[in-house]
Design an enzyme around this catalytic site. Structure first.
Site, PDB file in Angstrom:
ATOM      1  N   THR A 164       0.824  -1.205   0.000  1.00 28.14           N
ATOM      2  CA  THR A 164       0.000   0.000   0.000  1.00 28.14           C
ATOM      3  C   THR A 164       0.862   1.260   0.000  1.00 28.14           C
ATOM      4  OG1 THR A 164      -1.508   1.254   1.419  1.00 28.14           O
ATOM      5  CG2 THR A 164      -0.120  -0.327   2.523  1.00 28.14           C
ATOM      6  N   ASP A 165       0.281   2.361  -0.460  1.00 26.87           N
ATOM      7  CA  ASP A 165       1.003   3.642  -0.381  1.00 26.87           C
ATOM      8  C   ASP A 165       1.097   4.138   1.063  1.00 26.87           C
ATOM      9  OD1 ASP A 165      -1.659   4.372  -0.010  1.00 26.87           O
ATOM     10  OD2 ASP A 165      -1.688   5.909  -1.572  1.00 26.87           O
ATOM     11  N   GLU A 166       0.290   3.543   1.970  1.00 29.43           N
ATOM     12  CA  GLU A 166       0.289   4.035   3.352  1.00 29.43           C
ATOM     13  C   GLU A 166       1.621   3.797   4.063  1.00 29.43           C
ATOM     14  OE1 GLU A 166      -3.134   3.370   5.720  1.00 29.43           O
ATOM     15  OE2 GLU A 166      -4.497   3.683   4.052  1.00 29.43           O
ATOM     16  N   TYR A 188      -1.995  -0.584  10.997  1.00 34.06           N
ATOM     17  CA  TYR A 188      -2.153  -1.238   9.685  1.00 34.06           C
ATOM     18  C   TYR A 188      -0.937  -0.973   8.803  1.00 34.06           C
ATOM     19  CZ  TYR A 188      -3.433  -1.645   4.759  1.00 34.06           C
ATOM     20  OH  TYR A 188      -3.414  -1.940   3.414  1.00 34.06           O
ATOM     21  N   LYS A 243       1.956  -3.520   7.320  1.00 36.56           N
ATOM     22  CA  LYS A 243       2.218  -3.706   5.884  1.00 36.56           C
ATOM     23  C   LYS A 243       3.689  -3.380   5.569  1.00 36.56           C
ATOM     24  CE  LYS A 243      -0.238  -4.680   2.962  1.00 36.56           C
ATOM     25  NZ  LYS A 243      -0.660  -5.999   2.409  1.00 36.56           N
TER      26      LYS A 243
HETATM   27  P1  NAD Z   1     -10.060  -7.302   2.038  1.00 32.63           P
HETATM   28  O1  NAD Z   1     -10.124  -7.074   3.499  1.00 32.63           O
HETATM   29  O2  NAD Z   1     -11.257  -7.008   1.205  1.00 32.63           O
HETATM   30  O3  NAD Z   1      -9.677  -8.833   1.751  1.00 32.63           O
HETATM   31  C1  NAD Z   1      -8.719  -9.525   2.508  1.00 32.63           C
HETATM   32  C2  NAD Z   1      -8.874 -11.022   2.218  1.00 32.63           C
HETATM   33  O4  NAD Z   1      -7.826 -11.711   2.910  1.00 32.63           O
HETATM   34  C3  NAD Z   1     -10.200 -11.619   2.722  1.00 32.63           C
HETATM   35  O5  NAD Z   1     -10.751 -12.485   1.761  1.00 32.63           O
HETATM   36  C4  NAD Z   1      -9.785 -12.395   3.971  1.00 32.63           C
HETATM   37  O6  NAD Z   1     -10.641 -13.497   4.248  1.00 32.63           O
HETATM   38  C5  NAD Z   1      -8.380 -12.826   3.590  1.00 32.63           C
HETATM   39  N1  NAD Z   1      -7.541 -13.112   4.767  1.00 32.63           N
HETATM   40  C6  NAD Z   1      -7.343 -12.319   5.856  1.00 32.63           C
HETATM   41  N2  NAD Z   1      -6.539 -12.930   6.738  1.00 32.63           N
HETATM   42  C7  NAD Z   1      -6.168 -14.126   6.178  1.00 32.63           C
HETATM   43  C8  NAD Z   1      -5.343 -15.195   6.595  1.00 32.63           C
HETATM   44  N3  NAD Z   1      -4.728 -15.161   7.775  1.00 32.63           N
HETATM   45  N4  NAD Z   1      -5.203 -16.265   5.778  1.00 32.63           N
HETATM   46  C9  NAD Z   1      -5.859 -16.313   4.592  1.00 32.63           C
HETATM   47  N5  NAD Z   1      -6.668 -15.327   4.151  1.00 32.63           N
HETATM   48  C10 NAD Z   1      -6.828 -14.241   4.928  1.00 32.63           C
HETATM   49  O7  NAD Z   1      -8.798  -6.499   1.522  1.00 32.63           O
HETATM   50  P2  NAD Z   1      -8.535  -5.746   0.136  1.00 32.63           P
HETATM   51  O8  NAD Z   1      -9.013  -4.356   0.244  1.00 32.63           O
HETATM   52  O9  NAD Z   1      -8.987  -6.611  -0.960  1.00 32.63           O
HETATM   53  O10 NAD Z   1      -6.942  -5.680   0.162  1.00 32.63           O
HETATM   54  C11 NAD Z   1      -6.160  -6.738  -0.386  1.00 32.63           C
HETATM   55  C12 NAD Z   1      -4.684  -6.400  -0.272  1.00 32.63           C
HETATM   56  O11 NAD Z   1      -4.409  -5.206  -0.991  1.00 32.63           O
HETATM   57  C13 NAD Z   1      -4.195  -6.153   1.147  1.00 32.63           C
HETATM   58  O12 NAD Z   1      -2.916  -6.716   1.277  1.00 32.63           O
HETATM   59  C14 NAD Z   1      -4.138  -4.633   1.259  1.00 32.63           C
HETATM   60  O13 NAD Z   1      -3.161  -4.232   2.186  1.00 32.63           O
HETATM   61  C15 NAD Z   1      -3.745  -4.264  -0.156  1.00 32.63           C
HETATM   62  N6  NAD Z   1      -4.169  -2.931  -0.618  1.00 32.63           N
HETATM   63  C16 NAD Z   1      -5.466  -2.558  -0.520  1.00 32.63           C
HETATM   64  C17 NAD Z   1      -5.865  -1.311  -1.023  1.00 32.63           C
HETATM   65  C18 NAD Z   1      -7.316  -0.859  -0.960  1.00 32.63           C
HETATM   66  O14 NAD Z   1      -7.598   0.283  -1.284  1.00 32.63           O
HETATM   67  N7  NAD Z   1      -8.249  -1.704  -0.557  1.00 32.63           N
HETATM   68  C19 NAD Z   1      -4.913  -0.463  -1.616  1.00 32.63           C
HETATM   69  C20 NAD Z   1      -3.576  -0.882  -1.668  1.00 32.63           C
HETATM   70  C21 NAD Z   1      -3.216  -2.125  -1.184  1.00 32.63           C
HETATM   71  O1  DAU Z   2      -4.136   4.014   0.472  1.00 29.73           O
HETATM   72  C1  DAU Z   2      -4.357   2.632   0.363  1.00 29.73           C
HETATM   73  C2  DAU Z   2      -5.197   2.157   1.530  1.00 29.73           C
HETATM   74  O2  DAU Z   2      -6.507   2.674   1.299  1.00 29.73           O
HETATM   75  C3  DAU Z   2      -5.231   0.645   1.677  1.00 29.73           C
HETATM   76  O3  DAU Z   2      -3.950   0.195   1.988  1.00 29.73           O
HETATM   77  C4  DAU Z   2      -6.212   0.216   2.774  1.00 29.73           C
HETATM   78  O4  DAU Z   2      -6.326  -1.188   2.813  1.00 29.73           O
HETATM   79  C5  DAU Z   2      -7.581   0.823   2.453  1.00 29.73           C
HETATM   80  O5  DAU Z   2      -8.489   0.521   3.500  1.00 29.73           O
HETATM   81  C6  DAU Z   2      -7.470   2.333   2.279  1.00 29.73           C
HETATM   82  O6  DAU Z   2      -7.152   2.988   3.536  1.00 29.73           O
HETATM   83  P1  DAU Z   2      -7.877   4.358   3.974  1.00 29.73           P
HETATM   84  O7  DAU Z   2      -7.772   4.494   5.434  1.00 29.73           O
HETATM   85  O8  DAU Z   2      -7.438   5.484   3.116  1.00 29.73           O
HETATM   86  O9  DAU Z   2      -9.385   3.984   3.519  1.00 29.73           O
HETATM   87  P2  DAU Z   2     -10.819   4.242   4.176  1.00 29.73           P
HETATM   88  O10 DAU Z   2     -11.805   3.889   3.113  1.00 29.73           O
HETATM   89  O11 DAU Z   2     -10.962   3.603   5.502  1.00 29.73           O
HETATM   90  O12 DAU Z   2     -10.830   5.821   4.366  1.00 29.73           O
HETATM   91  C7  DAU Z   2     -10.663   6.709   3.270  1.00 29.73           C
HETATM   92  C8  DAU Z   2     -10.719   8.118   3.823  1.00 29.73           C
HETATM   93  O13 DAU Z   2     -12.049   8.385   4.288  1.00 29.73           O
HETATM   94  C9  DAU Z   2      -9.812   8.351   5.011  1.00 29.73           C
HETATM   95  O14 DAU Z   2      -9.293   9.680   4.960  1.00 29.73           O
HETATM   96  C10 DAU Z   2     -10.746   8.223   6.225  1.00 29.73           C
HETATM   97  C11 DAU Z   2     -12.068   8.724   5.678  1.00 29.73           C
HETATM   98  N1  DAU Z   2     -13.294   8.124   6.273  1.00 29.73           N
HETATM   99  C12 DAU Z   2     -13.376   6.752   6.277  1.00 29.73           C
HETATM  100  C13 DAU Z   2     -14.481   6.141   6.804  1.00 29.73           C
HETATM  101  C14 DAU Z   2     -14.576   4.629   6.837  1.00 29.73           C
HETATM  102  C15 DAU Z   2     -14.317   8.913   6.753  1.00 29.73           C
HETATM  103  O15 DAU Z   2     -14.236  10.163   6.721  1.00 29.73           O
HETATM  104  N2  DAU Z   2     -15.416   8.303   7.266  1.00 29.73           N
HETATM  105  C16 DAU Z   2     -15.541   6.942   7.327  1.00 29.73           C
HETATM  106  O16 DAU Z   2     -16.582   6.437   7.845  1.00 29.73           O
END
Ligand code: NAD
Ligand code: DAU
Length: 355
Positions: free
Chosen positions: A136-138, A161, A165
């Protein structure tokens, strides 16, 4: 270009993993098998892949397994002749990591370590496996009002988190350097699209609009995120896995920065239009709530490297992607009810009460 025959996807029942598996079955350069390894936490839903299960009984296998289960993961990788692992499985929600960091350490750090050990053991026996780590970019921390994260930006994770990562990524880098394991890494910005669990900003807001609930905005609503449609992330991961240089990291982003409040206002207008409501109907539900502790102010990604080196670019513009996303949630109310019926519902009630 690498050709893979047996791809193990971890976390394939989650948001990005499920979209990635669907992407693979549309990719003409891939005719092999996919083994989806997922232990089905609250955010994993095997229904996300029910069409794939029916359409590709000989090419798609689901293994309900925890990435921490070394022995069974080893057997799965070994017996299926896996030649690529794409590692999505993680605890992925920042708010949850603030309430309970332990599970993030166990899954994201220890779980990744266990997977890397599987690859190291097989590598030592002459079995070559590429390992793509999805990050992630985080990990880069938070930006001020200008500048962007580069691949070379020093890491400065600030939530449990992002710290978990960053730690898992450091382990992956160390395994590449020390043991010569074939590893690639991607650092992507905020994804959106179908199948995203309704705890993340965009699906949470759409679901709350559908249910007539408040739309909670943290702090002043001016935090900035860079949004990318999930299919564009999947395409980037596939390009890096097949064409990326071993040992390299690649930034992936939308080049599409929005403050949360501007994004929410647009989403309210779009949802009103798609449900035949007056333009400001849903905006009345917006409610400012206390800020997320340690809330990162701004993320922005410089993704020139993947564009120049691998020819990747974003293909879905934000207006089009948001419309597809809202339409998907409106058409899939059963899915929403199903994924919200269990543990998530109780967790929200315990930590946030009724919002
Ligand atoms: P998500 O929470 O939707 O999915 C996570 C999946 O992993 C689920 O199916 C869960 O059952 C599985 N899982 C969790 N723990 C496990 C374990 N111990 N063994 C096997 N499976 C397990 O997450 P997502 O948003 O799809 O993110 C996927 C990946 O991408 C993560 O590594 C996250 O850090 C990364 N990522 C997400 C975003 C975003 O915006 N969502 C952006 C950048 C990177
Ligand atoms: O940047 C990549 C990341 O983006 C991924 O690595 C993470 O897995 C993914 O969850 C996401 O993280 P964020 O914390 O940016 O996502 P979230 O959707 O939780 O929040 C987006 C923005 O919105 C953040 O500034 C917090 C704000 N927010 C979020 C929620 C859930 C609110 O203002 N209200 C809310 O209820």
């Amino acid at each position: 270009m690498n050709n893979f025959s047996n791809i193990l996807v971890t976390g394939g029942c989650g948001f990005i993993g499920a979209n990635f598996i669907k992407y693979l079955f549309k990719e003409e350069n891939f005719q092999g098998r996919v083994i989806n390894l997922d232990c089905l936490t609250y955010s994993g839903n095997p229904e996300n892949l029910s069409e794939i299960t029916l359409q590709y009984p000989n090419r798609y296998i689901f293994e309900k397994l925890d990435i921490n289960d070394f022995e069974n993961v080893y057997k799965t990788v070994e017996s299926n002749n896996v030649d690529l692992i794409v590692h999505f499985a993680a605890e992925s929600h920042v708010d949850r990591s603030i309430h309970g960091p332990g599970q993030f350490v166990q899954t994201n750090i220890v779980g990744t370590f266990s997977l890397l050990e599987v690859v190291r053991k097989l590598d030592s026996m002459g079995r070559k496996i590429r390992f793509h780590h999805v990050s992630t970019d985080e990990v880069f921390g938070s930006l001020g009002s200008s500048g962007k994260f580069l691949e070379t930006t020093p890491y400065d994770p600030r939530s449990p988190y992002s710290a978990s990562k960053a730690s898992s990524e450091m382990l992956a880098r160390a395994y590449a350097h020390t043991y010569g394991i074939d590893i690639t890494i991607s650092n992507c910005s905020n994804n959106y699209g179908p199948y995203q669990f309704p705890e993340k900003l965009i699906p949470l807001m759409i679901c709350n609009m559908i249910e007539g609930k408040n739309l909670p905005v943290y702090g002043d609503g001016k935090n900035i995120r860079d949004w990318l449609y999930v299919d564009d992330h999947c395409a980037a991961v596939w390009m890096i896995a097949t064409k990326g240089r071993s040992g390299n990291t690649y930034n992936v982003g939308g080049e599409n920065e929005w403050t949360n409040i501007d994004l929410l206002n647009s989403l309210c207008e779009l949802t009103a239009e798609l449900t035949n409501k007056p333009k400001n109907h849903f905006k009345n539900l917006i409610k400012y709530v206390p800020d997320r502790p340690g809330h990162d102010r701004r993320y922005a990604i410089d993704c020139e490297k993947i564009k120049i080196e691998l020819g990747w670019k974003q293909s879905v513009d934000f207006e089009q992607g948001l419309k597809k996303t809202v339409e998907w949630y409106l058409a899939n109310k059963n899915w929403i009810e199903h994924v919200k019926s269990g543990e998530y519902k109780h967790w929200m009630e315990k930590n946030y009460g009724a919002r």
